[in-house]
Design an enzyme around this catalytic site. Sequence first.
Site, PDB file in Angstrom:
ATOM      1  N   ARG A 200      38.098  49.368  33.320  1.00 32.91           N
ATOM      2  CA  ARG A 200      36.656  49.126  33.420  1.00 32.91           C
ATOM      3  C   ARG A 200      35.832  50.305  32.924  1.00 32.91           C
ATOM      4  NH1 ARG A 200      36.022  46.737  39.234  1.00 32.91           N
ATOM      5  NH2 ARG A 200      34.702  48.563  39.454  1.00 32.91           N
TER       6      ARG A 200
ATOM      7  N   GLY B 228      31.231  44.878  40.336  1.00 30.78           N
ATOM      8  CA  GLY B 228      32.031  45.900  39.648  1.00 30.78           C
ATOM      9  C   GLY B 228      31.435  46.194  38.273  1.00 30.78           C
TER      10      GLY B 228
ATOM     11  N   ASP C 222      36.144  35.435  34.048  1.00 28.00           N
ATOM     12  CA  ASP C 222      36.431  34.136  34.665  1.00 28.00           C
ATOM     13  C   ASP C 222      35.192  33.393  35.167  1.00 28.00           C
ATOM     14  OD1 ASP C 222      35.810  35.753  36.786  1.00 28.00           O
ATOM     15  OD2 ASP C 222      37.659  35.401  37.910  1.00 28.00           O
TER      16      ASP C 222
ATOM     17  N   ASP D 187      29.703  36.258  39.610  1.00 25.35           N
ATOM     18  CA  ASP D 187      29.319  35.122  40.466  1.00 25.35           C
ATOM     19  C   ASP D 187      28.692  35.576  41.793  1.00 25.35           C
ATOM     20  OD1 ASP D 187      31.772  36.102  41.147  1.00 25.35           O
ATOM     21  OD2 ASP D 187      32.730  34.154  41.448  1.00 25.35           O
TER      22      ASP D 187
ATOM     23  N   GLU E 206      46.810  41.468  38.849  1.00 22.32           N
ATOM     24  CA  GLU E 206      46.820  41.927  40.257  1.00 22.32           C
ATOM     25  C   GLU E 206      46.757  40.772  41.257  1.00 22.32           C
ATOM     26  OE1 GLU E 206      43.220  44.233  40.774  1.00 22.32           O
ATOM     27  OE2 GLU E 206      41.995  42.531  40.183  1.00 22.32           O
TER      28      GLU E 206
ATOM     29  N   THR F 248      31.717  39.946  34.125  1.00 26.00           N
ATOM     30  CA  THR F 248      32.901  40.173  34.945  1.00 26.00           C
ATOM     31  C   THR F 248      34.030  40.598  34.025  1.00 26.00           C
ATOM     32  OG1 THR F 248      34.749  39.009  35.997  1.00 26.00           O
ATOM     33  CG2 THR F 248      33.069  37.633  35.070  1.00 26.00           C
TER      34      THR F 248
ATOM     35  N   ASP G 142      36.996  40.343  34.584  1.00 31.70           N
ATOM     36  CA  ASP G 142      38.069  39.336  34.665  1.00 31.70           C
ATOM     37  C   ASP G 142      37.845  38.172  33.694  1.00 31.70           C
ATOM     38  OD1 ASP G 142      39.061  40.941  36.639  1.00 31.70           O
ATOM     39  OD2 ASP G 142      38.704  39.547  38.292  1.00 31.70           O
TER      40      ASP G 142
ATOM     41  N   ARG H 216      28.321  46.452  45.612  1.00 27.78           N
ATOM     42  CA  ARG H 216      28.655  45.071  45.989  1.00 27.78           C
ATOM     43  C   ARG H 216      27.843  44.644  47.214  1.00 27.78           C
ATOM     44  NH1 ARG H 216      33.006  43.362  42.935  1.00 27.78           N
ATOM     45  NH2 ARG H 216      34.447  44.969  42.210  1.00 27.78           N
TER      46      ARG H 216
ATOM     47  N   MET I  54      44.035  44.092  35.804  1.00 25.23           N
ATOM     48  CA  MET I  54      43.057  43.410  36.650  1.00 25.23           C
ATOM     49  C   MET I  54      43.091  41.899  36.408  1.00 25.23           C
ATOM     50  SD  MET I  54      39.750  45.856  37.078  1.00 25.23           S
ATOM     51  CE  MET I  54      39.833  47.206  38.261  1.00 25.23           C
ATOM     52  N   GLY I  55      42.548  41.179  37.344  1.00 25.27           N
ATOM     53  CA  GLY I  55      42.531  39.711  37.263  1.00 25.27           C
ATOM     54  C   GLY I  55      42.771  39.132  38.633  1.00 25.27           C
ATOM     55  N   ARG I  56      41.677  38.906  39.347  1.00 26.16           N
ATOM     56  CA  ARG I  56      41.782  38.470  40.736  1.00 26.16           C
ATOM     57  C   ARG I  56      42.218  37.010  40.856  1.00 26.16           C
ATOM     58  NH1 ARG I  56      39.943  39.747  45.592  1.00 26.16           N
ATOM     59  NH2 ARG I  56      39.168  41.741  44.839  1.00 26.16           N
TER      60      ARG I  56
HETATM   61  O1  F6P Z   1      35.772  41.765  40.206  1.00 23.68           O
HETATM   62  C1  F6P Z   1      36.296  42.462  39.145  1.00 23.68           C
HETATM   63  C2  F6P Z   1      37.351  43.441  39.597  1.00 23.68           C
HETATM   64  O2  F6P Z   1      37.518  44.382  38.568  1.00 23.68           O
HETATM   65  C3  F6P Z   1      38.678  42.816  39.977  1.00 23.68           C
HETATM   66  O3  F6P Z   1      39.519  42.553  38.897  1.00 23.68           O
HETATM   67  C4  F6P Z   1      39.237  43.851  40.914  1.00 23.68           C
HETATM   68  O4  F6P Z   1      40.095  43.261  41.845  1.00 23.68           O
HETATM   69  C5  F6P Z   1      38.023  44.384  41.594  1.00 23.68           C
HETATM   70  O5  F6P Z   1      36.946  44.168  40.745  1.00 23.68           O
HETATM   71  C6  F6P Z   1      38.095  45.847  41.926  1.00 23.68           C
HETATM   72  O6  F6P Z   1      37.011  46.165  42.712  1.00 23.68           O
HETATM   73  P1  F6P Z   1      36.518  47.622  43.085  1.00 23.68           P
HETATM   74  O7  F6P Z   1      35.903  48.194  41.864  1.00 23.68           O
HETATM   75  O8  F6P Z   1      35.531  47.392  44.164  1.00 23.68           O
HETATM   76  O9  F6P Z   1      37.719  48.377  43.503  1.00 23.68           O
END
Ligand code: F6P
Length: 355
Positions: free
Chosen positions: A278, A10, A129, A103, A222, A125, A127, A72, A169-171
Amino acid sequence: MRIGILTGGGDCPGLNAVIRAVVRKGIFHHQDEFTGFLEGWRGVMEDQTTALSLDAIAGILPRGGTILRTSRTNPMKKEGGIQRCLETLKRHRVEALISIGGDDTQSVAYKLHECGVKVVGVPKTIDNDLSGTDFCFGFDTAVNVATEAIDRVHTTAEAHNRVIVVEVMGRDSGWIAIYSGIAGGADVILIPERPFDIDEVAETLRQRHNRGRYFSVVVIAEGARLLAGKDDQVAFAPGKKDEFGHIRLGGIGTLLAQELEKRTGFETRAVVLGHTQRGGSPTAFDRMLATRYGIGAIDAVHRSDFGKMVALKGTQIVTIALKEALSRTRVVGQDLIDVAIGLGEPMHATALKGK
Ligand code: F6P
């Protein structure tokens, strides 16, 4: 030296600042030549490149996104993917590769390193993390976007006597939620680290409203997990997974808003901030951190410090083994959770205790 660069996973604000710093120091001080691989590992696998000259990177410091674009794509999930990457790198006579990513991106970099590629990673990232580094660039920008949104939501919630749930955000970790929630004065903050009971959240809001406050703001990551009976639940779009196996999250805020309204009778709305966090121009903090990471990465290349990732430890940029960076997710610590508990209604402490 001939050096390859890619941005994977991302996007987040500050990617261009890293690219700029790497290329400027490499060209000005080492006469390096740069090949940019487009769209993360897809560009390496499919040999999609662009030359990175001083002209190509001019003016990109304040720009969000990434001039190399991103994806990705996971070569480890494609037939012969790693071999194709190795062939492309050889074809372009790449002597060192700088991979900017989280990661997932770094796990491919590590695989290539095991195959003999001279790799240096740069942590990224939104997030925040990634283990092994204190901060990732882009996070500060996201926190500022979220905090501003919470401020705005505050005034409209107050005007209408409403509860507003803000999903950020925050997986796997709640860094954005806890930082923006505290900075924005949220009344309840919910993070993946502490699965929560919906009745306890409802009771927290009742406590607040019983002492004469008629609106509330709830911030939820999230990836926060709702305790429903014995099962933890995360809201997600079923069946949607990326090539690294991550489920596409989103919707826990809406679910929570519906349940809170049902339980408390308070009129409730949900707002999902999503990709606004983002996008856009990086803050000064993120431009600075991204630039320091870029300089750290090109310096590591010229020290032959390969198989490493640059990292922030305290105030210093250091390098750590890529393997260490991939070892675990960096989660929100009890110290910050205690700040949120200290500021909240007594019941918030119970809701944030986790199960
Ligand atoms: O991995 C970072 C992240 O921003 C997460 O917080 C979120 O769930 C995901 O990417 C969103 O992914 P995409 O941009 O593929 O929708």
